[in-house]
Design a protein around this motif. Structure first.
Motif, mmCIF file in Angstrom:
data_model
loop_
_atom_site.group_PDB
_atom_site.id
_atom_site.type_symbol
_atom_site.label_atom_id
_atom_site.label_comp_id
_atom_site.label_asym_id
_atom_site.label_seq_id
_atom_site.Cartn_x
_atom_site.Cartn_y
_atom_site.Cartn_z
ATOM 1 N N ARG A 98 0.909 -1.177 0.256
ATOM 2 C CA ARG A 98 0.148 -0.012 0.164
ATOM 3 C C ARG A 98 1.004 1.192 -0.167
ATOM 4 O O ARG A 98 2.172 1.072 0.044
ATOM 5 C CB ARG A 98 -0.986 0.097 1.354
ATOM 6 C CG ARG A 98 -0.179 -0.012 2.556
ATOM 7 C CD ARG A 98 -1.004 -0.058 3.906
ATOM 8 N NE ARG A 98 -0.341 -0.011 4.808
ATOM 9 C CZ ARG A 98 0.405 0.746 5.652
ATOM 10 N NH1 ARG A 98 0.154 1.965 5.116
ATOM 11 N NH2 ARG A 98 1.087 0.780 6.711
ATOM 12 N N VAL A 99 0.315 2.420 0.066
ATOM 13 C CA VAL A 99 1.131 3.579 -0.030
ATOM 14 C C VAL A 99 1.507 3.773 1.513
ATOM 15 O O VAL A 99 0.760 3.774 2.301
ATOM 16 C CB VAL A 99 0.166 4.770 -0.246
ATOM 17 C CG1 VAL A 99 1.120 6.091 -0.134
ATOM 18 C CG2 VAL A 99 -0.155 4.704 -2.085
ATOM 19 N N HIS A 100 2.883 3.906 1.679
ATOM 20 C CA HIS A 100 3.610 4.138 2.801
ATOM 21 C C HIS A 100 4.121 5.489 2.934
ATOM 22 O O HIS A 100 4.553 6.282 2.187
ATOM 23 C CB HIS A 100 4.731 3.263 3.070
ATOM 24 C CG HIS A 100 4.415 1.823 3.255
ATOM 25 N ND1 HIS A 100 4.032 1.425 4.356
ATOM 26 C CD2 HIS A 100 4.266 0.658 2.103
ATOM 27 C CE1 HIS A 100 3.681 -0.118 3.846
ATOM 28 N NE2 HIS A 100 3.667 -0.295 2.555
ATOM 29 N N ARG A 101 3.552 6.150 4.243
ATOM 30 C CA ARG A 101 4.132 7.386 4.486
ATOM 31 C C ARG A 101 4.719 7.657 5.836
ATOM 32 O O ARG A 101 4.017 7.451 7.048
ATOM 33 C CB ARG A 101 2.949 8.509 4.518
ATOM 34 C CG ARG A 101 3.389 10.168 4.808
ATOM 35 C CD ARG A 101 2.112 10.865 5.043
ATOM 36 N NE ARG A 101 2.527 12.150 5.354
ATOM 37 C CZ ARG A 101 1.626 13.201 5.343
ATOM 38 N NH1 ARG A 101 0.261 12.934 5.361
ATOM 39 N NH2 ARG A 101 2.081 14.304 5.768
ATOM 40 N N LEU A 102 6.245 7.366 6.013
ATOM 41 C CA LEU A 102 6.846 7.351 7.281
ATOM 42 C C LEU A 102 7.493 8.399 7.560
ATOM 43 O O LEU A 102 8.115 9.266 6.720
ATOM 44 C CB LEU A 102 7.884 6.184 7.022
ATOM 45 C CG LEU A 102 7.605 4.886 6.408
ATOM 46 C CD1 LEU A 102 8.628 3.851 6.303
ATOM 47 C CD2 LEU A 102 6.619 4.277 7.543
ATOM 48 N N THR A 103 7.700 9.066 8.893
ATOM 49 C CA THR A 103 7.943 10.521 9.226
ATOM 50 C C THR A 103 9.026 10.122 10.183
ATOM 51 O O THR A 103 9.024 9.308 11.116
ATOM 52 C CB THR A 103 6.853 11.078 9.762
ATOM 53 O OG1 THR A 103 5.638 11.134 9.067
ATOM 54 C CG2 THR A 103 7.124 12.586 10.148
ATOM 55 N N ALA A 104 10.073 10.935 10.007
ATOM 56 C CA ALA A 104 11.214 11.164 10.875
ATOM 57 C C ALA A 104 11.297 12.648 11.307
ATOM 58 O O ALA A 104 11.116 13.478 10.683
ATOM 59 C CB ALA A 104 12.564 10.535 10.419
ATOM 60 N N GLY A 105 11.805 12.659 12.534
ATOM 61 C CA GLY A 105 12.191 14.023 13.078
ATOM 62 C C GLY A 105 11.354 14.370 14.310
ATOM 63 O O GLY A 105 10.207 13.751 14.406
ATOM 64 N N ARG A 106 11.442 15.459 14.949
ATOM 65 C CA ARG A 106 10.660 15.988 16.019
ATOM 66 C C ARG A 106 10.107 14.950 16.955
ATOM 67 O O ARG A 106 8.901 14.758 17.179
ATOM 68 C CB ARG A 106 9.428 16.778 15.468
ATOM 69 C CG ARG A 106 9.822 18.165 14.829
ATOM 70 C CD ARG A 106 10.386 19.230 15.826
ATOM 71 N NE ARG A 106 9.538 19.076 16.971
ATOM 72 C CZ ARG A 106 8.981 20.206 17.137
ATOM 73 N NH1 ARG A 106 8.623 21.187 16.108
ATOM 74 N NH2 ARG A 106 8.132 20.603 18.398
ATOM 75 N N GLY A 107 10.821 13.946 17.675
ATOM 76 C CA GLY A 107 10.407 12.959 18.503
ATOM 77 C C GLY A 107 9.931 11.779 17.832
ATOM 78 O O GLY A 107 9.642 10.878 18.486
ATOM 79 N N LEU A 108 9.963 11.535 16.367
ATOM 80 C CA LEU A 108 9.529 10.814 15.720
ATOM 81 C C LEU A 108 10.595 9.523 15.397
ATOM 82 O O LEU A 108 10.140 8.733 14.591
ATOM 83 C CB LEU A 108 8.347 11.027 14.693
ATOM 84 C CG LEU A 108 7.566 11.795 15.076
ATOM 85 C CD1 LEU A 108 6.741 12.279 13.871
ATOM 86 C CD2 LEU A 108 6.233 11.083 16.047
ATOM 87 N N GLY A 109 11.761 9.746 15.763
ATOM 88 C CA GLY A 109 12.718 8.923 15.258
ATOM 89 C C GLY A 109 13.554 9.481 14.368
ATOM 90 O O GLY A 109 13.156 10.684 13.782
ATOM 91 N N GLY A 110 14.870 9.007 14.261
ATOM 92 C CA GLY A 110 15.917 9.555 13.321
ATOM 93 C C GLY A 110 15.839 8.772 11.964
ATOM 94 O O GLY A 110 14.706 8.275 11.626
ATOM 95 N N ALA A 111 16.883 9.183 11.115
ATOM 96 C CA ALA A 111 16.931 8.693 10.025
ATOM 97 C C ALA A 111 17.149 7.282 9.784
ATOM 98 O O ALA A 111 17.035 6.559 8.824
ATOM 99 C CB ALA A 111 18.140 9.504 9.077
ATOM 100 N N ASP A 112 17.799 6.483 11.012
ATOM 101 C CA ASP A 112 18.041 5.216 10.718
ATOM 102 C C ASP A 112 16.744 4.160 10.597
ATOM 103 O O ASP A 112 16.960 3.314 9.808
ATOM 104 C CB ASP A 112 18.636 4.886 12.235
ATOM 105 C CG ASP A 112 20.002 5.434 12.365
ATOM 106 O OD1 ASP A 112 20.703 6.084 11.358
ATOM 107 O OD2 ASP A 112 20.605 5.126 13.424
ATOM 108 N N ALA A 113 15.619 4.743 10.902
ATOM 109 C CA ALA A 113 14.533 4.060 10.649
ATOM 110 C C ALA A 113 13.985 3.911 9.381
ATOM 111 O O ALA A 113 13.807 2.932 8.637
ATOM 112 C CB ALA A 113 13.339 4.586 11.631
ATOM 113 N N LEU A 114 14.242 5.400 8.829
ATOM 114 C CA LEU A 114 13.917 5.501 7.244
ATOM 115 C C LEU A 114 14.913 4.537 6.398
ATOM 116 O O LEU A 114 14.609 4.039 5.120
ATOM 117 C CB LEU A 114 14.076 6.792 6.871
ATOM 118 C CG LEU A 114 12.675 7.459 7.566
ATOM 119 C CD1 LEU A 114 12.890 9.336 6.815
ATOM 120 C CD2 LEU A 114 11.381 7.127 7.503
ATOM 121 N N LEU A 115 16.310 4.878 6.862
ATOM 122 C CA LEU A 115 17.378 3.816 6.164
ATOM 123 C C LEU A 115 17.094 2.363 5.904
ATOM 124 O O LEU A 115 17.073 1.626 5.029
ATOM 125 C CB LEU A 115 18.541 4.157 6.724
ATOM 126 C CG LEU A 115 19.218 5.601 6.211
ATOM 127 C CD1 LEU A 115 20.456 5.960 7.041
ATOM 128 C CD2 LEU A 115 19.202 5.902 4.690
#
Length: 446
Positions: A335-352
């Motif tokens: 499905r369409v995924h919209r994952l957010t990083a920053g401001r207390g939502l986790g860093g870039a490692d999760a997106l990588l």
């Protein structure tokens, strides 16, 4: 499809032989089989004697290896894997080996057995394209199949030498890794290699080790971009965990006072009622939000253009940004995924880590992805689109973003269209074509 099944059968058979015979044993077995073929007529030559000698030697060594395996002490091993590694960059991990038995253990080798995913029908496009670019591969095909298996396995690990261990002794061994492609490597089993007394046959003793996984992040391909807009926009409902006290307007709840909270945030009525300082907590409704859209609509599961697009996205995700901004990564999976990083939502490692396993989708998936981006355009301070084509549907999506006063940066990982119309003049300064790097020479899988 029949050729792919045949290649799988050949790979499984050859791997089974390599796991049971040493290099010297492979040579002896090959010579024994050759002698057996020419020694059927015992009156014509003496090849049957060579066959008997080779077969007896292999059989005696196999019996000795099984006896050694039955008497071999069992080891206990604990892996200490890094959080992640990057494709193409050498890495290391640590093995902690313990001899819990009351007998010493001789020096030997350990072998990591990684899970081998098999190509799906979607991977056949890469298999055919690799074969079409090389006459040798087109006639044989097996080298391209080995390269595909190596990509799916993600990591290669050589044999691990272990010194002799006394009873109860523990050693720590640094093991080199070779990340070959992005993905999720599964360390399924670990075995100790036992060699027969003649050095022809090997057998493997299972070692107590917990199954583990290691994410192989994509390589990062740098690209120059204009400075991102940092203006703050209204976010309806705010964002989870992006809360603070004091200067926002959306009241959320009351909580106990923490050192550093401003005095103007104290809720004096609750303080007077409970005798403990209580502050008002607010949810911020205005902040900078940036979007990175990754086009996954490609027919080839391992297309160089798609891998380049993922590398661009990995570099952009890893770039430092303001602490007060958010980054949305949009792509299509099931499905369409919209994952957010920053401001207390986790860093870039999760997106990588997500980019490490992202896969291609059918060509029609780009429509729903662009529609999702347009629905959220009013919340975005800046947009970067990494596209695999520059056709009319993608052009129209960019036009609609411009009509909403959103000026995106478009990176097209495809050669420029020689038949482009004059309408492309309206995208001056927005669209950049990214060349696909030449693929490196592949190392056959083993």
């Amino acid at each position: 499809m029949h050729k792919l099944a045949l290649f799988r059968l050949v790979f499984v058979a050859s791997r089974g032989l390599r796991e049971r015979l040493t290099p010297a044993g492979l040579v002896i077995v090959a010579l024994t089989a050759f002698a057996g073929a020419f020694g059927l007529d015992t009156q014509a030559n003496l090849a049957h004697l060579l066959f008997s000698l080779g077969a007896c030697g292999v059989a005696v060594d196999a019996a000795g290896a099984l006896l050694l395996r039955w008497r071999a002490p069992r080891l206990a091993v604990r892996r200490h894997l890094p959080e992640f590694v990057t494709a193409g960059e050498p890495a290391r991990y640590r093995l902690e080996v313990l001899n819990p038995q009351a007998r010493p253990v001789q020096a030997g080798d350990l072998v990591e057995q990684l899970r081998q995913p098999w190509p799906s029908p979607a991977s056949l496009a890469h298999f055919r394209s690799a074969a079409a670019t090389n006459r040798f591969d087109q006639r044989i095909g097996y080298p391209a199949f080995l390269d595909l298996l190596r990509r799916l396995r993600a990591i290669d690990v050589q044999r691990i030498g272990v010194p002799a261990l006394h009873p109860g002794q523990r050693v720590s061994i640094e093991v080199p890794l070779r990340p070959s492609a992005r993905g999720l490597a599964v360390f399924e089993r670990l075995a100790r290699v036992i060699t027969g007394p003649l050095g022809l046959v090997e057998t493997r003793v299972p070692v107590a080790a917990v199954e583990a996984t290691l994410a192989v992040l994509p390589t990062r391909l740098p690209v120059e971009l204009p400075a991102a807009v940092s203006r703050r926009l209204h976010q309806p409902g705010g964002v989870s965990l992006a809360r603070h006290v004091g200067d926002a307007e959306e009241f959320r709840s009351l909580r106990d006072y923490r050192p550093g909270d401003p005095l103007r945030a104290i809720h004096w009525r609750s303080f007077a009622r409970t005798g403990k300082p209580v502050v008002r907590e607010f949810q911020e409704e205005y902040f900078a939000r940036h979007a990175l859209l990754l086009d996954t609509a490609a027919a080839d599961a391992f297309a160089p253009a798609f891998e380049t697009a993922v590398s661009l996205a990995a570099w952009l995700v890893a770039q430092p940004r303001d602490a007060d901004s958010l980054l949305d990564l949009l792509f299509v999976g099931e499905r369409v995924h919209r994952l957010t990083a920053g401001r207390g939502l986790g860093g870039a490692d999760a997106l990588l880590r997500v980019l490490a396993t992202v896969a291609t989708t059918p060509p029609a998936s780009i429509d729903v992805l662009l529609a999702t981006l347009e629905r959220n355009a009013a919340q975005l301070s800046s947009v970067i689109l990494i596209l695999l084509a520059w056709d009319e549907p993608r052009r129209n999506a960019v036009r609609r973003l411009l009509a909403r006063a959103v000026r995106p940066t478009v990176l097209v990982v495809a050669p420029p269209d020689p038949h482009a119309t004059s309408d492309d003049a309206g995208f001056a300064g927005i669209v950049r074509h990214i060349a696909v790097p030449e693929p490196a020479a592949a190392t056959p899988a083993t």
